[in-house]
Design an enzyme around this catalytic site. Structure first.
Site, PDB file in Angstrom:
ATOM      1  N   HIS A   1       0.830  -1.214   0.000  1.00  0.00           N
ATOM      2  CA  HIS A   1       0.000   0.000   0.000  1.00  0.00           C
ATOM      3  C   HIS A   1       0.859   1.257   0.000  1.00  0.00           C
ATOM      4  O   HIS A   1       0.613   2.207  -0.719  1.00  0.00           O
ATOM      5  CB  HIS A   1      -0.851   0.075   1.272  1.00  0.00           C
ATOM      6  CG  HIS A   1      -1.687  -1.132   1.527  1.00  0.00           C
ATOM      7  ND1 HIS A   1      -2.434  -1.723   0.558  1.00  0.00           N
ATOM      8  CD2 HIS A   1      -1.898  -1.838   2.654  1.00  0.00           C
ATOM      9  CE1 HIS A   1      -3.076  -2.744   1.082  1.00  0.00           C
ATOM     10  NE2 HIS A   1      -2.762  -2.839   2.352  1.00  0.00           N
TER      11      HIS A   1
ATOM     12  N   GLU B   1      11.855 -13.142 -19.409  1.00  0.00           N
ATOM     13  CA  GLU B   1      12.186 -12.934 -17.996  1.00  0.00           C
ATOM     14  C   GLU B   1      12.859 -14.152 -17.387  1.00  0.00           C
ATOM     15  O   GLU B   1      13.346 -14.101 -16.264  1.00  0.00           O
ATOM     16  CB  GLU B   1      10.911 -12.636 -17.201  1.00  0.00           C
ATOM     17  CG  GLU B   1      10.173 -11.435 -17.713  1.00  0.00           C
ATOM     18  CD  GLU B   1       8.874 -11.193 -16.987  1.00  0.00           C
ATOM     19  OE1 GLU B   1       8.854 -10.346 -16.102  1.00  0.00           O
ATOM     20  OE2 GLU B   1       7.874 -11.863 -17.317  1.00  0.00           O
TER      21      GLU B   1
ATOM     22  N   ASP C   1      13.131  -9.545 -13.498  1.00  0.00           N
ATOM     23  CA  ASP C   1      13.024 -10.981 -13.236  1.00  0.00           C
ATOM     24  C   ASP C   1      14.166 -11.767 -13.861  1.00  0.00           C
ATOM     25  O   ASP C   1      14.638 -12.742 -13.285  1.00  0.00           O
ATOM     26  CB  ASP C   1      11.676 -11.512 -13.730  1.00  0.00           C
ATOM     27  CG  ASP C   1      10.586 -11.238 -12.712  1.00  0.00           C
ATOM     28  OD1 ASP C   1      10.838 -11.463 -11.513  1.00  0.00           O
ATOM     29  OD2 ASP C   1       9.500 -10.777 -13.094  1.00  0.00           O
TER      30      ASP C   1
ATOM     31  N   CYS D   1      11.968  -3.556 -20.739  1.00  0.00           N
ATOM     32  CA  CYS D   1      11.029  -2.810 -19.891  1.00  0.00           C
ATOM     33  C   CYS D   1      11.303  -2.990 -18.395  1.00  0.00           C
ATOM     34  O   CYS D   1      10.526  -2.562 -17.572  1.00  0.00           O
ATOM     35  CB  CYS D   1       9.591  -3.184 -20.220  1.00  0.00           C
ATOM     36  SG  CYS D   1       9.213  -4.900 -19.868  1.00  0.00           S
TER      37      CYS D   1
HETATM   38  C1  PEP Z   1      10.584  -7.347 -15.153  1.00  0.00           C
HETATM   39  O1  PEP Z   1      10.567  -8.442 -14.590  1.00  0.00           O
HETATM   40  O2  PEP Z   1      11.638  -6.770 -15.509  1.00  0.00           O
HETATM   41  C2  PEP Z   1       9.321  -6.646 -15.445  1.00  0.00           C
HETATM   42  C3  PEP Z   1       9.289  -5.560 -16.175  1.00  0.00           C
HETATM   43  O3  PEP Z   1       8.196  -7.160 -14.872  1.00  0.00           O
HETATM   44  P1  PEP Z   1       7.770  -6.904 -13.342  1.00  0.00           P
HETATM   45  O4  PEP Z   1       8.737  -5.938 -12.745  1.00  0.00           O
HETATM   46  O5  PEP Z   1       6.378  -6.427 -13.378  1.00  0.00           O
HETATM   47  O6  PEP Z   1       7.920  -8.292 -12.774  1.00  0.00           O
HETATM   48 MG    MG Z   2       8.697  -9.452 -14.342  1.00  0.00          MG
END
Ligand code: PEP
Ligand code: MG
Length: 578
Positions: free
Chosen positions: A190, A433, A457, A504
């Protein structure tokens, strides 16, 4: 002076005095009443419950509908208050054991919390904060005390807490709180959600925080590095005041970057996109000058909700998002529940010893196919309104990608049967990932339309370092040569098959890391909206040819430490802004 490492959840630097917020400030002694006093206690209880309900309702109204996440959190507290089991247990403690009303409330909630915590499931654990919140409110009302006012601070202060209850988080004095540091919590807690929404620097999961501060401590929150410095010495204070000025200047000048080109010194163009979690983030995407959204983490739409979300409701959100990006791209990721993010309908139902290695992301979606198809139908329908793409999280290999694609085909079939309009040609991609996906990227590239590398990840699964575990935080190094090699493999596979590729993960928004991505041949990056300006500024000072040489050396390095050294030297030589 003490430096404490935590998890960064919201960028920025805050320096100043603190206010310590305790989540267990209500101390109730074990106390009983004479049997003839039982009706009096029951009456007091009923009155306090009613008053609490009114308080929460007023609070909900004050928050206003623009803060959907906060509303959802408070709504959960309200549900607990009206929970028949909880109410009857409290009454039973008064009627049968003659507990005082205060003690009955405190003891019942404490026992329930103990049970929730022992289940060791994050869904239940996150409810503990909601229950403590209810306990505080009811007991304060029984005792005729006012609820603690984090809402009224005498001056600008940093909030330090073990954890904030949902009500405390939502009730912060917005004009006076300059930053937040908590001992518990995680990226999706939160506190983190709220800090990002308010643009406050925040670090959570800071082990030993509350015992390291005194009431008159001065604290620095470094939301860029995920560090809290307690009682800094003069030199550190001077250094951080300077960094705070720089950070503020950069924020202030970010608007100037909006229309500037994102081109390196030797003329390579990079396409920059934003990561978002709700449709409310869209205006910030447009303001940043990004080309659209490279990652819409849709699971955040469901967190904190008490009811399921229909196809139409989701369709409306995705449609509003794609129309909001003004002709730009919107890459929607199907939900990534599990690990540290759960909602009511997707708890794994039993304890997972290793939830990050467990029933997470696409695995959970495939298990709950109805729910998955509902989301896919909504995305397919929204896609007729703009440049939408869909990607699946945590795909392990081509086999799993095919399974997910087959569900998409079934979703299309359902829409055809209903005669609904949708985008038959919706591009389908996969997140990279897992090391297995990176190593087998060539196979995936034959069927997936595009790739998005999730370095957050990819790092944890390649190096075996839990991204949320602060004991191994120093080993969490996305610049490790093995990660770079895996990414290189993905770039090759994408190029060979003419597939679009982006990154990303958090590395995409980090100017320090940027030369590595450039050198690997990555040209599409997706990051949090406030990072667009600094990445643009940084890339305009770089030569891709230099970055290529850097990556070659980095991949040959024996460990992450050497890569870090190479990168630091590179920035010094390049005279970059870092
Ligand atoms: C990542 O794993 O880099 C990713 C963009 O996904 P999340 O951070 O939502 O796991
Ligand atoms: Mg991820």
């Amino acid at each position: 002076m003490k430096r404490l490492k935590g998890q960064k959840v919201s960028d920025g630097i805050a320096i100043g005095p603190i206010t310590v917020v305790t989540s267990r400030e209500v101390k109730v002694k074990e106390s009983y009443v004479a049997p003839e006093k039982v009706p009096v206690e029951l009456k007091r209880l009923a009155k306090a419950m009613k008053k609490t309900e009114k308080e929460i309702q007023t609070f909900l109204k004050e928050i206003g509908s623009e803060q959907e996440e906060v509303q959802a959190i408070i709504q959960t507290s309200m549900e607990f208050l009206n929970d028949d089991f909880l109410k009857s247990e409290i009454r039973r403690a008064i009627e049968e054991e003659h507990c005082s009303a205060e003690f009955a409330v405190s003891r019942t909630i404490e026992r329930l919390n103990e049970r929730l915590q022992s289940i060791d499931n994050p869904t239940f654990a996150s409810k503990v904060a909601d229950l403590i919140d209810i306990e505080h409110r009811v007991i304060n009302n029984l005792m005729g005390r006012r609820v603690e006012q984090v809402a009224k601070l005498d001056r600008q202060r940093i909030v330090v807490a073990e954890d904030l209850t949902p009500a405390q988080a939502a009730n912060l004095d917005r004009g006076k709180v300059t930053g937040i540091a908590t001992e518990r919590g995680s990226w999706a807690s939160h506190t983190a959600i709220l800090a990002r929404a308010l643009g406050l620097p925040a670090v959570v999961a800071v082990h030993g925080l509350t015992e390291s501060v005194a009431l008159d401590s001065t604290v620095i929150i470094d939301g860029f590095r995920g560090e809290v410095i307690v009682d800094p010495d003069e030199a550190t204070l001077v250094d951080y005041r300077q960094r705070r000025r720089k950070a503020r200047r950069l924020t202030a000048s970010a608007a100037l970057e909006r229309d500037r080109p994102s081109v390196t010194r030797d003329g390579q163009e990079l396409r920059l996109y934003c990561n978002i979690e709700t449709k409310e983030d869209i205006p910030r995407v447009v303001e940043s000058g990004a080309r659209g959204v490279g990652l819409f983490r849709t699971e955040f739409l469901f967190l904190g909700r008490t009811s399921a979300m229909s196809e139409d409701e989701q369709y409306a959100i995705y449609r509003e998002a794609v129309e909001g990006v003004d002709g730009g791209m919107l890459a929607i990721r199907s939900i990534d529940f599990g690990a540290d993010k759960f909602d009511r309908h997707h708890g794994s139902g039993f304890k997972e010893l290793n939830p990050f290695m467990g029933q997470r992301a696409i695995r959970l979606s495939l298990e709950h196919e109805d729910f998955f198809r509902t989301q896919l139908r909504a995305v397919l329908r929204a896609a007729v309104h703009g440049k939408v793409r869909l990607m699946f999280p945590m795909i392990m290999d081509l086999g799993e990608f095919r399974k997910a694609s087959a569900v998409l085909e079934r979703a299309k079939e359902e829409l055809r049967e209903r005669g609904e309009q949708f985008d038959e040609q919706l591009p389908i991609g996969t997140m990279i990932e897992l090391p297995s996906a990176a190593l087998d990227a060539r196979k995936l590239a034959r069927e997936a339309d595009f790739f998005s590398i999730g370095t957050n990840d990819l790092t944890q699964y390649t190096l075996g370092v839990d991204r949320t575990n602060q004991r191994v935080a120093s080993l969490y190094t996305p610049w490790h040569p093995a990660i770079l090699r895996l990414m290189k493999e993905v770039v090759r596979a994408a190029r060979k098959n003419g597939r679009y590729l982006s990154v990303c993960g958090e590395t995409a928004g980090d100017p320090w890391y940027l030369p590595l991505l450039l050198g690997l041949g990555i040209r599409n990056l997706s990051m949090a909206p406030p990072q667009i300006a600094s990445v643009k500024r940084a890339l305009r000072r770089l030569y891709v040819s230099h970055c290529n040489d850097l990556v070659e050396d980095a991949i040959d390095a024996p460990s992450a430490d050497e890569v870090q050294g190479l990168l630091d030297q590179f920035h010094q030589r390049a005279g970059s802004l870092l």
